[in-house]
Design a protein around this motif. Structure first.
Motif, PDB file in Angstrom:
ATOM      1  N   ALA A 134       0.736  -1.191   0.162  1.00  0.00           N
ATOM      2  CA  ALA A 134       0.037  -0.028   0.080  1.00  0.00           C
ATOM      3  C   ALA A 134       0.907   1.278  -0.098  1.00  0.00           C
ATOM      4  O   ALA A 134       0.705   2.215  -0.674  1.00  0.00           O
ATOM      5  N   VAL A 135       1.869   1.067   0.777  1.00  0.00           N
ATOM      6  CA  VAL A 135       2.819   2.374   0.569  1.00  0.00           C
ATOM      7  C   VAL A 135       3.588   2.714  -0.642  1.00  0.00           C
ATOM      8  O   VAL A 135       3.426   3.795  -1.186  1.00  0.00           O
ATOM      9  N   LEU A 136       3.994   1.479  -1.213  1.00  0.00           N
ATOM     10  CA  LEU A 136       4.471   1.569  -2.505  1.00  0.00           C
ATOM     11  C   LEU A 136       3.582   2.062  -3.655  1.00  0.00           C
ATOM     12  O   LEU A 136       3.810   2.846  -4.749  1.00  0.00           O
ATOM     13  N   LEU A 137       2.384   1.718  -3.463  1.00  0.00           N
ATOM     14  CA  LEU A 137       1.309   2.145  -4.339  1.00  0.00           C
ATOM     15  C   LEU A 137       0.277   3.069  -3.955  1.00  0.00           C
ATOM     16  O   LEU A 137      -0.667   3.240  -4.296  1.00  0.00           O
ATOM     17  N   ARG A 138       0.802   4.185  -2.945  1.00  0.00           N
ATOM     18  CA  ARG A 138      -0.031   5.087  -2.393  1.00  0.00           C
ATOM     19  C   ARG A 138      -0.717   6.028  -3.465  1.00  0.00           C
ATOM     20  O   ARG A 138      -1.736   6.492  -3.076  1.00  0.00           O
ATOM     21  N   ARG A 139      -0.124   6.271  -4.417  1.00  0.00           N
ATOM     22  CA  ARG A 139      -0.491   7.410  -5.361  1.00  0.00           C
ATOM     23  C   ARG A 139      -1.616   6.866  -6.299  1.00  0.00           C
ATOM     24  O   ARG A 139      -2.393   7.367  -6.829  1.00  0.00           O
ATOM     25  N   GLU A 140      -1.716   5.090  -6.276  1.00  0.00           N
ATOM     26  CA  GLU A 140      -2.651   4.787  -7.338  1.00  0.00           C
ATOM     27  C   GLU A 140      -3.933   4.533  -6.526  1.00  0.00           C
ATOM     28  O   GLU A 140      -5.063   4.115  -7.122  1.00  0.00           O
ATOM     29  N   ILE A 141      -3.922   4.374  -5.173  1.00  0.00           N
ATOM     30  CA  ILE A 141      -4.637   3.691  -4.430  1.00  0.00           C
ATOM     31  C   ILE A 141      -5.718   4.736  -4.020  1.00  0.00           C
ATOM     32  O   ILE A 141      -5.490   5.791  -3.864  1.00  0.00           O
ATOM     33  N   HIS A 142      -7.130   4.481  -4.089  1.00  0.00           N
ATOM     34  CA  HIS A 142      -8.094   5.527  -3.970  1.00  0.00           C
ATOM     35  C   HIS A 142      -8.318   5.617  -2.510  1.00  0.00           C
ATOM     36  O   HIS A 142      -9.198   4.556  -1.855  1.00  0.00           O
ATOM     37  N   TRP A 143      -7.761   6.160  -1.677  1.00  0.00           N
ATOM     38  CA  TRP A 143      -7.770   6.383  -0.209  1.00  0.00           C
ATOM     39  C   TRP A 143      -9.322   6.500   0.441  1.00  0.00           C
ATOM     40  O   TRP A 143      -9.402   6.006   1.518  1.00  0.00           O
ATOM     41  N   GLY A 144     -10.033   6.987  -0.194  1.00  0.00           N
ATOM     42  CA  GLY A 144     -11.278   7.511   0.341  1.00  0.00           C
ATOM     43  C   GLY A 144     -12.200   5.992   0.387  1.00  0.00           C
ATOM     44  O   GLY A 144     -12.874   5.578   1.322  1.00  0.00           O
ATOM     45  N   ALA A 145     -12.013   5.308  -0.571  1.00  0.00           N
ATOM     46  CA  ALA A 145     -12.679   4.031  -0.802  1.00  0.00           C
ATOM     47  C   ALA A 145     -11.982   3.379   0.057  1.00  0.00           C
ATOM     48  O   ALA A 145     -12.919   2.333   0.896  1.00  0.00           O
ATOM     49  N   VAL A 146     -10.669   3.414   0.378  1.00  0.00           N
ATOM     50  CA  VAL A 146     -10.008   2.314   1.409  1.00  0.00           C
ATOM     51  C   VAL A 146     -10.436   2.639   2.595  1.00  0.00           C
ATOM     52  O   VAL A 146     -10.720   1.610   3.718  1.00  0.00           O
ATOM     53  N   GLY A 147     -10.663   4.088   3.251  1.00  0.00           N
ATOM     54  CA  GLY A 147     -10.971   4.445   4.384  1.00  0.00           C
ATOM     55  C   GLY A 147     -12.609   3.877   4.687  1.00  0.00           C
ATOM     56  O   GLY A 147     -12.929   3.419   5.761  1.00  0.00           O
ATOM     57  N   LEU A 148     -13.467   4.208   3.846  1.00  0.00           N
ATOM     58  CA  LEU A 148     -14.853   3.553   3.910  1.00  0.00           C
ATOM     59  C   LEU A 148     -15.061   2.195   4.061  1.00  0.00           C
ATOM     60  O   LEU A 148     -15.719   1.688   4.961  1.00  0.00           O
ATOM     61  N   THR A 149     -14.267   1.353   3.354  1.00  0.00           N
ATOM     62  CA  THR A 149     -14.169  -0.135   3.252  1.00  0.00           C
ATOM     63  C   THR A 149     -13.762  -0.584   4.579  1.00  0.00           C
ATOM     64  O   THR A 149     -14.202  -1.278   5.202  1.00  0.00           O
ATOM     65  N   THR A 150     -12.498   0.177   5.227  1.00  0.00           N
ATOM     66  CA  THR A 150     -11.907  -0.137   6.434  1.00  0.00           C
ATOM     67  C   THR A 150     -12.917   0.030   7.380  1.00  0.00           C
ATOM     68  O   THR A 150     -13.131  -0.938   8.320  1.00  0.00           O
ATOM     69  N   LEU A 151     -13.787   0.877   7.759  1.00  0.00           N
ATOM     70  CA  LEU A 151     -15.021   1.348   8.466  1.00  0.00           C
ATOM     71  C   LEU A 151     -15.838   0.104   8.449  1.00  0.00           C
ATOM     72  O   LEU A 151     -16.164  -0.355   9.733  1.00  0.00           O
ATOM     73  N   VAL A 152     -16.304  -0.033   7.196  1.00  0.00           N
ATOM     74  CA  VAL A 152     -17.389  -1.110   7.354  1.00  0.00           C
ATOM     75  C   VAL A 152     -16.803  -2.573   7.531  1.00  0.00           C
ATOM     76  O   VAL A 152     -17.622  -3.097   8.360  1.00  0.00           O
ATOM     77  N   LEU A 153     -15.602  -2.862   7.213  1.00  0.00           N
ATOM     78  CA  LEU A 153     -15.215  -4.348   7.502  1.00  0.00           C
ATOM     79  C   LEU A 153     -14.924  -4.390   8.871  1.00  0.00           C
ATOM     80  O   LEU A 153     -14.952  -5.715   9.297  1.00  0.00           O
ATOM     81  N   LEU A 154     -14.179  -3.560   9.544  1.00  0.00           N
ATOM     82  CA  LEU A 154     -13.615  -3.548  10.898  1.00  0.00           C
ATOM     83  C   LEU A 154     -15.088  -3.495  11.762  1.00  0.00           C
ATOM     84  O   LEU A 154     -15.182  -4.192  12.799  1.00  0.00           O
ATOM     85  N   SER A 155     -16.267  -2.771  11.455  1.00  0.00           N
ATOM     86  CA  SER A 155     -17.371  -3.059  12.099  1.00  0.00           C
ATOM     87  C   SER A 155     -17.962  -4.387  11.991  1.00  0.00           C
ATOM     88  O   SER A 155     -18.613  -4.589  12.999  1.00  0.00           O
TER      89      SER A 155
END
Length: 116
Positions: A18-39
């Motif tokens: 994720a650090v190596l590809l940080r510019r290509e990853i859509h971090w908003g989607a990752v944040g929302l997915t993280t919130l849902v999946l951890l819940s």
């Protein structure tokens, strides 16, 4: 502590990718997915542990819990949320690189089908 080492085996490569590809990853989607999946992990881990479907050897855990769920259980969800988008972009890069190496087929008119 054995579950901690197992968690790190998944987390370290996912975080590095994720650090190596940080510019290509859509971090908003990752944040929302993280919130849902951890819940969902919090809810369903507590359910399956509360129903005694899964048991942990407490001597192999760090000792930190969210309800009945050990903190190590959340690392697998986090590794997936970080690792899968990175893997997606790496595979996409490979596919694009392979496609660039292929010769482009030329388009030729078929015999008997000229302009009218």
């Amino acid at each position: 502590m054995a579950y901690l080492w197992l968690s790190l085996a998944f987390m370290v490569p996912a975080v590095l990718a994720a650090v190596l590809l940080r510019r290509e990853i859509h971090w908003g989607a990752v944040g929302l997915t993280t919130l849902v999946l951890l819940s969902l992990t919090a809810v369903f881990d507590n359910v399956i542990i509360g129903l005694d479907i899964v048991r942990y050897g407490h001597e192999q855990l760090m000792g930190l819990y969210l309800g009945l769920a050990p903190l190590e259980d959340f690392s697998y969800s986090l590794a997936a949320v970080l690792g899968l988008p990175a893997l997606w972009h790496l595979m996409r890069r490979r596919k694009l690189a392979r496609a660039a190496d292929r010769p482009v087929p030329s388009v030729q008119p078929r015999a008997g089908r000229g302009r009218r």
